[in-house]
Design a protein around this motif. Structure first.
Motif, PDB file in Angstrom:
ATOM      1  N   ALA A 279     -19.731  16.150   1.596  1.00 25.44           N
ATOM      2  CA  ALA A 279     -19.266  16.631   2.896  1.00 25.44           C
ATOM      3  C   ALA A 279     -17.836  16.211   3.200  1.00 25.44           C
ATOM      4  N   ARG A 280     -17.403  15.056   2.693  1.00 28.65           N
ATOM      5  CA  ARG A 280     -16.103  14.491   3.039  1.00 28.65           C
ATOM      6  C   ARG A 280     -15.376  13.961   1.793  1.00 28.65           C
ATOM      7  N   PRO A 281     -15.086  14.816   0.803  1.00 24.80           N
ATOM      8  CA  PRO A 281     -14.508  14.309  -0.452  1.00 24.80           C
ATOM      9  C   PRO A 281     -13.155  13.625  -0.266  1.00 24.80           C
ATOM     10  N   PHE A 282     -12.283  14.196   0.578  1.00 27.54           N
ATOM     11  CA  PHE A 282     -10.969  13.595   0.769  1.00 27.54           C
ATOM     12  C   PHE A 282     -11.095  12.178   1.339  1.00 27.54           C
ATOM     13  N   GLU A 283     -11.939  12.030   2.338  1.00 29.40           N
ATOM     14  CA  GLU A 283     -12.035  10.732   2.998  1.00 29.40           C
ATOM     15  C   GLU A 283     -12.726   9.698   2.117  1.00 29.40           C
ATOM     16  N   VAL A 284     -13.672  10.139   1.288  1.00 28.95           N
ATOM     17  CA  VAL A 284     -14.308   9.202   0.370  1.00 28.95           C
ATOM     18  C   VAL A 284     -13.311   8.721  -0.680  1.00 28.95           C
ATOM     19  N   ILE A 285     -12.480   9.633  -1.187  1.00 23.32           N
ATOM     20  CA  ILE A 285     -11.448   9.233  -2.151  1.00 23.32           C
ATOM     21  C   ILE A 285     -10.474   8.256  -1.498  1.00 23.32           C
ATOM     22  N   LEU A 286     -10.067   8.548  -0.271  1.00 21.69           N
ATOM     23  CA  LEU A 286      -9.169   7.643   0.443  1.00 21.69           C
ATOM     24  C   LEU A 286      -9.818   6.282   0.663  1.00 21.69           C
ATOM     25  N   LEU A 287     -11.105   6.284   0.971  1.00 23.67           N
ATOM     26  CA  LEU A 287     -11.807   5.018   1.163  1.00 23.67           C
ATOM     27  C   LEU A 287     -11.816   4.217  -0.130  1.00 23.67           C
ATOM     28  N   GLY A 288     -12.041   4.896  -1.246  1.00 23.97           N
ATOM     29  CA  GLY A 288     -11.998   4.200  -2.534  1.00 23.97           C
ATOM     30  C   GLY A 288     -10.633   3.591  -2.793  1.00 23.97           C
ATOM     31  N   LEU A 289      -9.582   4.342  -2.494  1.00 22.78           N
ATOM     32  CA  LEU A 289      -8.228   3.808  -2.656  1.00 22.78           C
ATOM     33  C   LEU A 289      -7.985   2.632  -1.716  1.00 22.78           C
ATOM     34  N   ALA A 290      -8.519   2.729  -0.496  1.00 23.94           N
ATOM     35  CA  ALA A 290      -8.346   1.637   0.471  1.00 23.94           C
ATOM     36  C   ALA A 290      -9.016   0.361  -0.028  1.00 23.94           C
ATOM     37  N   ILE A 291     -10.188   0.492  -0.642  1.00 18.36           N
ATOM     38  CA  ILE A 291     -10.883  -0.679  -1.185  1.00 18.36           C
ATOM     39  C   ILE A 291     -10.059  -1.302  -2.312  1.00 18.36           C
ATOM     40  N   VAL A 292      -9.543  -0.469  -3.231  1.00 17.44           N
ATOM     41  CA  VAL A 292      -8.712  -0.976  -4.336  1.00 17.44           C
ATOM     42  C   VAL A 292      -7.474  -1.667  -3.787  1.00 17.44           C
ATOM     43  N   ALA A 293      -6.830  -1.041  -2.788  1.00 15.80           N
ATOM     44  CA  ALA A 293      -5.619  -1.633  -2.207  1.00 15.80           C
ATOM     45  C   ALA A 293      -5.918  -2.962  -1.533  1.00 15.80           C
ATOM     46  N   ALA A 341      -4.652   1.244   6.478  1.00 12.13           N
ATOM     47  CA  ALA A 341      -3.895   0.167   5.832  1.00 12.13           C
ATOM     48  C   ALA A 341      -3.298   0.599   4.506  1.00 12.13           C
ATOM     49  N   LEU A 342      -3.734   1.731   3.962  1.00 11.14           N
ATOM     50  CA  LEU A 342      -3.114   2.250   2.742  1.00 11.14           C
ATOM     51  C   LEU A 342      -1.629   2.510   2.937  1.00 11.14           C
ATOM     52  N   PHE A 343      -1.247   2.854   4.148  1.00  7.87           N
ATOM     53  CA  PHE A 343       0.117   3.271   4.401  1.00  7.87           C
ATOM     54  C   PHE A 343       1.032   2.111   4.761  1.00  7.87           C
ATOM     55  N   ILE A 344       0.466   0.926   4.953  1.00  6.17           N
ATOM     56  CA  ILE A 344       1.295  -0.239   5.241  1.00  6.17           C
ATOM     57  C   ILE A 344       0.530  -1.498   4.878  1.00  6.17           C
ATOM     58  N   PRO A 345       0.861  -2.194   3.810  1.00  6.50           N
ATOM     59  CA  PRO A 345       1.953  -1.920   2.868  1.00  6.50           C
ATOM     60  C   PRO A 345       1.512  -1.238   1.593  1.00  6.50           C
ATOM     61  N   GLY A 346       0.475  -0.448   1.606  1.00  7.43           N
ATOM     62  CA  GLY A 346       0.074   0.253   0.397  1.00  7.43           C
ATOM     63  C   GLY A 346      -0.470  -0.690  -0.650  1.00  7.43           C
ATOM     64  N   PHE A 347      -0.070  -0.503  -1.902  1.00  6.63           N
ATOM     65  CA  PHE A 347      -0.591  -1.325  -2.993  1.00  6.63           C
ATOM     66  C   PHE A 347       0.261  -2.558  -3.253  1.00  6.63           C
ATOM     67  N   ARG A 348       1.291  -2.759  -2.477  1.00  6.51           N
ATOM     68  CA  ARG A 348       2.178  -3.893  -2.738  1.00  6.51           C
ATOM     69  C   ARG A 348       1.575  -5.177  -2.192  1.00  6.51           C
ATOM     70  N   ARG A 349       1.824  -6.275  -2.887  1.00  9.69           N
ATOM     71  CA  ARG A 349       1.315  -7.570  -2.442  1.00  9.69           C
ATOM     72  C   ARG A 349       2.154  -8.132  -1.302  1.00  9.69           C
ATOM     73  N   ARG A 350       3.426  -7.755  -1.231  1.00 14.63           N
ATOM     74  CA  ARG A 350       4.294  -8.306  -0.201  1.00 14.63           C
ATOM     75  C   ARG A 350       3.851  -7.847   1.176  1.00 14.63           C
ATOM     76  N   LYS A 351       4.195  -8.655   2.174  1.00 15.73           N
ATOM     77  CA  LYS A 351       3.807  -8.329   3.541  1.00 15.73           C
ATOM     78  C   LYS A 351       4.721  -7.282   4.164  1.00 15.73           C
ATOM     79  N   SER A 352       5.879  -7.038   3.552  1.00 17.00           N
ATOM     80  CA  SER A 352       6.800  -6.077   4.132  1.00 17.00           C
ATOM     81  C   SER A 352       6.248  -4.666   4.030  1.00 17.00           C
ATOM     82  N   ALA A 353       6.705  -3.822   4.926  1.00 16.35           N
ATOM     83  CA  ALA A 353       6.224  -2.446   4.924  1.00 16.35           C
ATOM     84  C   ALA A 353       6.830  -1.672   3.769  1.00 16.35           C
ATOM     85  N   LEU A 354       6.209  -0.562   3.442  1.00 16.27           N
ATOM     86  CA  LEU A 354       6.742   0.283   2.384  1.00 16.27           C
ATOM     87  C   LEU A 354       8.137   0.779   2.747  1.00 16.27           C
TER      88      LEU A 354
END
Length: 493
Positions: A279-293, A341-354
């Motif tokens: 029902a929600r493929p885009f949001e499930v994929i985003l959730l998976g990315l959010a967990i990895v991030a 939170a994917l959009f700030i700071p994404g996959f970077r470890r630093r606390k600064s924004a993308l």
């Protein structure tokens, strides 16, 4: 002398990207508003309209078509508490219609946009809060809550409770930890799926306490956990005393009766998340990315979110509500926080924004557009047309007295709102009969339905009842008793 600083000029590309996001969000709200009149009606909406009718006519808070005993202490049938008063009062003021109820849920959904912003801002910062608000505004996962059910008030309550919880963890103020537990129990007054959030937040406190014991070897600050536990014990005790103990049999009767439910287990949980992905493929994929991030960044706020998410998954497995998408959608206030939170700071470890936030905003705009196109196309404008059912048309033409007891499937009540004594036939009417200890013949003799919609041939008891009161089939699927037939010339039809 003080010299005012020159405001920093916002890059054109950033302004354009932000404008695109705003336009898409506004357009999404306009589409949702239009869909209030055209989207398919959820079956449960009929029950909530019937609750509204019962409240307006008699001050009751249950579906009157079930004829539940007044002393049963059941509120709203199942899954809801006294929060149902928000809906019933609204319907009393603005009219007993599907559209009026949906407008309330739509407005509560708008309010949840701001609640999501406030909650995620405390959790992940201002920019993530804006992203969360945008995602909530555009996605149709929250649109499940715009149906005439109690999902929308529930999601708003969850978002506010999470805001209080995250604020408590950040500030360390004991009263906020106490208030978090109270707020979570109050959420159950709007929807019983609040138990998932109670389980998730409790899981966080327990794991956080255990981690503190391991890390500090005994010198642990127990006060946040104790304040939360005290608030939960007091609020939970009051809930049990008010809504469970007066009549435990009635409280658990409806929740335990779910003919379509699958037993709890791994298979059911797999089906739950598989259905959600379909029902929600885009949001499930985003959730998976959010967990990895979150795992990659591994900051305290990320670990906090991951613990809540794990707690929610475990709660669903233990409580095992139905696997329909409407129920797993209640996780949206929590999952959207991590996706933002994917959009700030994404996959970077630093606390600064993308860097290059205009690029991030442009990507978000494209994402919102894809979500909107896919979800609106598949979920809002399918199966909206339903031809008038001939027996319903005839009943309207006959202009029967308002106090006529019409009996039929629950779904026809939405077309017969002028008949507040409507009686359901088929399943849920058994709840009141069970609590009163009566059989069908005694039930019908007391309620005296004079109109039946449907085919009685497969129900021997109903055939006997209809024979006793000289029912006549006025047209296929529409039966009137002898008294009404005498008034409307249906003998021999």
């Amino acid at each position: 002398m003080f010299q005012p600083t020159t405001p920093q000029k916002i890059p054109l590309r950033l302004r354009v990207a932000f404008a695109i996001v705003v336009i898409i969000v506004i357009a999404a709200q306009a589409v949702k508003w239009r869909a209030l009149r055209t989207m398919p009606t959820h079956p449960d909406a009929v029950f909530y309209l019937n609750i509204g009718s019962h409240y307006i006519e008699r001050g009751g808070l249950t579906p009157y078509m079930w004829r539940l005993p007044d002393d049963s202490n059941i509120i709203a049938g199942s899954g809801t508490g006294y929060g149902i008063l928000l809906l019933t009062e609204w319907l009393r003021v603005f009219g007993l219609t599907f559209t009026a109820g949906r407008v309330l849920m739509y407005l509560l959904g708008i309010a949840t946009i701001f609640a999501m912003f406030a909650m995620v801002r405390v959790w992940y910062g201002l920019y993530a809060g804006v992203v969360a608000a945008g995602l909530w505004a555009v996605s149709t996962t929250p649109f499940f809550s715009f149906q005439l059910r109690m999902d929308s008030p529930g999601m708003l309550a969850y978002a506010l409770a999470l805001w209080l919880h995250v604020s408590a963890v950040k500030s360390g103020k004991l009263w906020q930890h106490f208030a978090t537990a109270v707020a979570l129990v109050l959420c159950a007054q709007f929807h019983i799926l609040a138990v998932m959030y109670i389980g998730a937040v409790t899981f966080y406190y327990v794991i956080d306490l255990i981690a503190g014991v391991v890390r500090q070897r005994g010198a642990v600050n127990w006060r946040p956990f104790a304040a939360y536990a005290l608030g939960g014990a007091l609020a939970g005790g009051i809930y049990i005393a008010v809504q469970v103990l007066p009549n435990p049999e009635a409280y658990f009767l409806i929740a335990q009766d779910c003919p379509a439910c699958v037993p709890a287990g791994l298979e059911k949980e797999i089906a739950r998340y598989r259905g959600f992905f379909r029902a929600r493929p885009f949001e499930v994929i985003l959730l998976g990315l959010a967990i990895v991030a979150a795992v990659w960044r591994w900051q305290p706020r990320d670990r906090h979110w991951l613990l809540l998410l794990i707690g929610a998954v475990l709660s669903y497995a233990v409580v095992s509500p139905p696997s329909q998408v409407e129920y797993i959608a209640h996780t949206a206030p929590l999952t959207f926080a991590g996706i933002a939170a994917l959009f700030i700071p994404g996959f970077r470890r630093r606390k600064s924004a993308l860097p290059h936030r205009y690029a991030v905003l442009a990507a978000q705009a494209v994402l919102l557009l894809l979500l909107g196109i896919n979800n609106f196309r598949t979920n809002l404008f399918s199966g909206i047309a339903r031809p008038d059912f001939p027996p319903i048309v005839t009943i309207r033409e006959l202009d029967l007295p308002r106090d006529t007891v019409i009996m039929g499937e629950f779904r026809w009540y939405g077309d017969l709102l002028d008949y507040p004594l409507y009686l359901q036939y088929g399943t849920e009417e058994q709840y009141g009969m069970t609590l009163r200890g009566e059989d069908y013949l005694a039930f019908w003799a007391r309620e005296r339905p004079q109109v039946f919609i449907g085919d009685p041939s497969g129900d021997a008891l109903l055939v006997d009842y209809m024979a006793e009161y000289a029912f006549v089939e006025m047209q296929p699927g529409l039966w009137l008793d002898g008294d009404l037939c005498a008034d409307h010339n249906c003998d021999g039809a």
